[in-house]
Design an enzyme around this catalytic site. Structure first.
Site, PDB file in Angstrom:
ATOM      1  N   HIS A 124      -1.960  -4.383 -13.334  1.00 44.75           N
ATOM      2  CA  HIS A 124      -0.522  -4.618 -13.113  1.00 44.75           C
ATOM      3  C   HIS A 124      -0.162  -4.320 -11.666  1.00 44.75           C
ATOM      4  O   HIS A 124      -0.919  -3.693 -10.930  1.00 44.75           O
ATOM      5  CB  HIS A 124       0.324  -3.743 -14.046  1.00 44.75           C
ATOM      6  CG  HIS A 124       0.192  -2.267 -13.783  1.00 44.75           C
ATOM      7  ND1 HIS A 124      -0.930  -1.547 -14.117  1.00 44.75           N
ATOM      8  CD2 HIS A 124       1.037  -1.381 -13.208  1.00 44.75           C
ATOM      9  CE1 HIS A 124      -0.772  -0.284 -13.758  1.00 44.75           C
ATOM     10  NE2 HIS A 124       0.414  -0.161 -13.197  1.00 44.75           N
ATOM     11  N   ASP A 126       3.288  -2.499  -9.862  1.00 44.73           N
ATOM     12  CA  ASP A 126       4.295  -1.601 -10.424  1.00 44.73           C
ATOM     13  C   ASP A 126       5.653  -2.272 -10.584  1.00 44.73           C
ATOM     14  O   ASP A 126       6.164  -2.926  -9.655  1.00 44.73           O
ATOM     15  CB  ASP A 126       4.406  -0.343  -9.553  1.00 44.73           C
ATOM     16  CG  ASP A 126       3.156   0.516  -9.693  1.00 44.73           C
ATOM     17  OD1 ASP A 126       2.610   0.585 -10.810  1.00 44.73           O
ATOM     18  OD2 ASP A 126       2.719   1.101  -8.689  1.00 44.73           O
ATOM     19  N   HIS A 272      -3.457  -2.902  -9.704  1.00 43.59           N
ATOM     20  CA  HIS A 272      -4.304  -1.739  -9.991  1.00 43.59           C
ATOM     21  C   HIS A 272      -4.421  -1.529 -11.490  1.00 43.59           C
ATOM     22  O   HIS A 272      -3.648  -2.079 -12.279  1.00 43.59           O
ATOM     23  CB  HIS A 272      -3.774  -0.490  -9.284  1.00 43.59           C
ATOM     24  CG  HIS A 272      -2.375  -0.125  -9.649  1.00 43.59           C
ATOM     25  ND1 HIS A 272      -1.277  -0.795  -9.152  1.00 43.59           N
ATOM     26  CD2 HIS A 272      -1.890   0.826 -10.472  1.00 43.59           C
ATOM     27  CE1 HIS A 272      -0.181  -0.269  -9.649  1.00 43.59           C
ATOM     28  NE2 HIS A 272      -0.519   0.717 -10.466  1.00 43.59           N
ATOM     29  N   ARG A 287       3.714  10.390  -8.591  1.00 41.24           N
ATOM     30  CA  ARG A 287       3.788   9.138  -7.817  1.00 41.24           C
ATOM     31  C   ARG A 287       5.168   9.025  -7.191  1.00 41.24           C
ATOM     32  O   ARG A 287       6.170   9.231  -7.873  1.00 41.24           O
ATOM     33  CB  ARG A 287       3.533   7.940  -8.736  1.00 41.24           C
ATOM     34  CG  ARG A 287       3.310   6.661  -7.957  1.00 41.24           C
ATOM     35  CD  ARG A 287       3.076   5.490  -8.898  1.00 41.24           C
ATOM     36  NE  ARG A 287       4.320   4.818  -9.173  1.00 41.24           N
ATOM     37  CZ  ARG A 287       4.479   3.883 -10.117  1.00 41.24           C
ATOM     38  NH1 ARG A 287       3.478   3.538 -10.894  1.00 41.24           N
ATOM     39  NH2 ARG A 287       5.655   3.306 -10.281  1.00 41.24           N
TER      40      ARG A 287
HETATM   41  C1  SIN Z   1       0.106   3.869 -11.993  1.00 42.33           C
HETATM   42  O1  SIN Z   1       0.120   2.745 -12.447  1.00 42.33           O
HETATM   43  O2  SIN Z   1       0.898   4.251 -11.138  1.00 42.33           O
HETATM   44  C2  SIN Z   1      -0.948   4.870 -12.436  1.00 42.33           C
HETATM   45  C3  SIN Z   1      -2.151   4.774 -11.582  1.00 42.33           C
HETATM   46  C4  SIN Z   1      -3.116   5.889 -11.855  1.00 42.33           C
HETATM   47  O3  SIN Z   1      -2.798   6.799 -12.611  1.00 42.33           O
HETATM   48  O4  SIN Z   1      -4.217   5.843 -11.300  1.00 42.33           O
END
Ligand code: SIN
Length: 296
Positions: A124, A126, A272, A287
């Site tokens: 995805h 974000d 990611h 984050r």
């Molecule tokens: C996310 O999508 O922000 C999570 C990424 C992660 O935990 O590595």
């Protein structure tokens, strides 16, 4: 899966040609296509030391544009410094559904033995259900499992460039519906109660990056539900093909976390996928997400 090489040579020509040398940071690529580890930066100092920050900030910006995701190791920063680092790249985004820690812009990333799943599984970008999805995300992991919990990143310029010319022509001008329905269990905590209020947006299937001017595929398995203006079964087939195509390992790097590492990715040109393979261990961090523009 389509072959990306043939008699005429690789269909993907990467942009990893070495440019001018960096002066204030060192940049070590993880793969020729995506990802680089940055050294020579102390983010805690960078956010408080105004005199040094501009030059280094320019080079960090450049490293992000050239590598799509950049990594920093051994960073010891407070939540306030993490937020301040994010603010150097723009206004901060507040997630519509995810839990935060004290500050609404400090998103909590946490999974342990009691978690049914972890955040960020599946490919995805974000919050692409927002009208103006985040430009970038800065993840700081403080606690890691002994093994596992890696994050994979994929280059969406490369995925676009590797499509056939016929497919590029087909996708040109199409938009797709992104919706945030998969957060449904979490909205109630944030005052969103009915399904009609879940965030959604239509975005171009191929977007142009506002900084590099390059085209990138901008559909993802997490949020994109259908392509507008074509029959649903055709949309399902095209999206299935694109999701499979963009998951080719040729476009990827994989980051192995250590405590106090940071990954900063550009959501406009990278996807990611966080691995949830470390149960019953704990992985935790925060984050900070930077607001972006409406994709064009
Ligand atoms: C996310 O999508 O922000 C999570 C990424 C992660 O935990 O590595």
């Amino acid at each position: 899966m389509s072959s990306l090489s043939g008699k005429q040579g690789p269909r993907y020509r990467h942009m990893a040609e070495d440019g001018a040398p960096y002066e204030t940071i060192a940049v070590e690529k993880l793969t020729p296509i995506i990802g680089a580890e940055i050294t020579g930066v102390d983010i805690g100092k960078l956010v408080s030391d105004k005199s040094r920050s501009n030059r280094q900030m320019d080079e960090i910006h450049r490293a992000l544009a050239e590598n799509l995701v950049i990594f920093f190791r051994d960073q010891h920063i407070s939540p306030q410094q993490h937020l301040a680092f994010g603010r150097k790249f723009g206004e901060l985004h507040v997630h519509p559904a995810a839990p935060n820690d004290g500050d609404p812009a400090l998103m909590k990333i946490y999974a342990d033995k009691d978690s049914p799943r972890a955040n960020g599984e599946g490919w995805h970008t974000d919050v692409s259900c927002d009208l103006e999805p985040p430009m970038g995300s800065i993840l700081y992991i403080k606690q890691c499992p002994p093994r596992g919990g890696d994050t994979l990143f994929a280059n969406m310029y490369a995925a676009y460039e590797a499509l056939s010319d016929r497919m590029k022509t087909y996708l040109d001008g199409l938009t797709a519906r992104h919706n945030g329905e998969h957060y449904r269990g979490q909205y109630a905590n944030y005052g969103i109660k009915d399904k009609e209020s879940y965030p959604y947006a239509d975005h171009p299937v191929v977007r142009t990056h506002p900084v590099t001017g390059r085209k990138a595929l901008y559909v993802n398995g997490g949020f994109t539900r259908y392509i507008n203006g074509i029959p649903r079964d055709e949309s399902d087939g095209i999206l299935r093909y694109l999701f499979q195509h963009m998951a080719n390992p040729l476009f990827q790097c994989r980051f192995r976390w250590q405590e106090n590492s940071i990954a900063f990715w550009d959501n406009r040109c990278a996807q990611h996928h966080a691995m949830w393979d470390y149960w019953p261990h704990t992985r935790s961090g925060h984050r900070v997400t930077v607001k972006g523009d409406r994709p064009v």
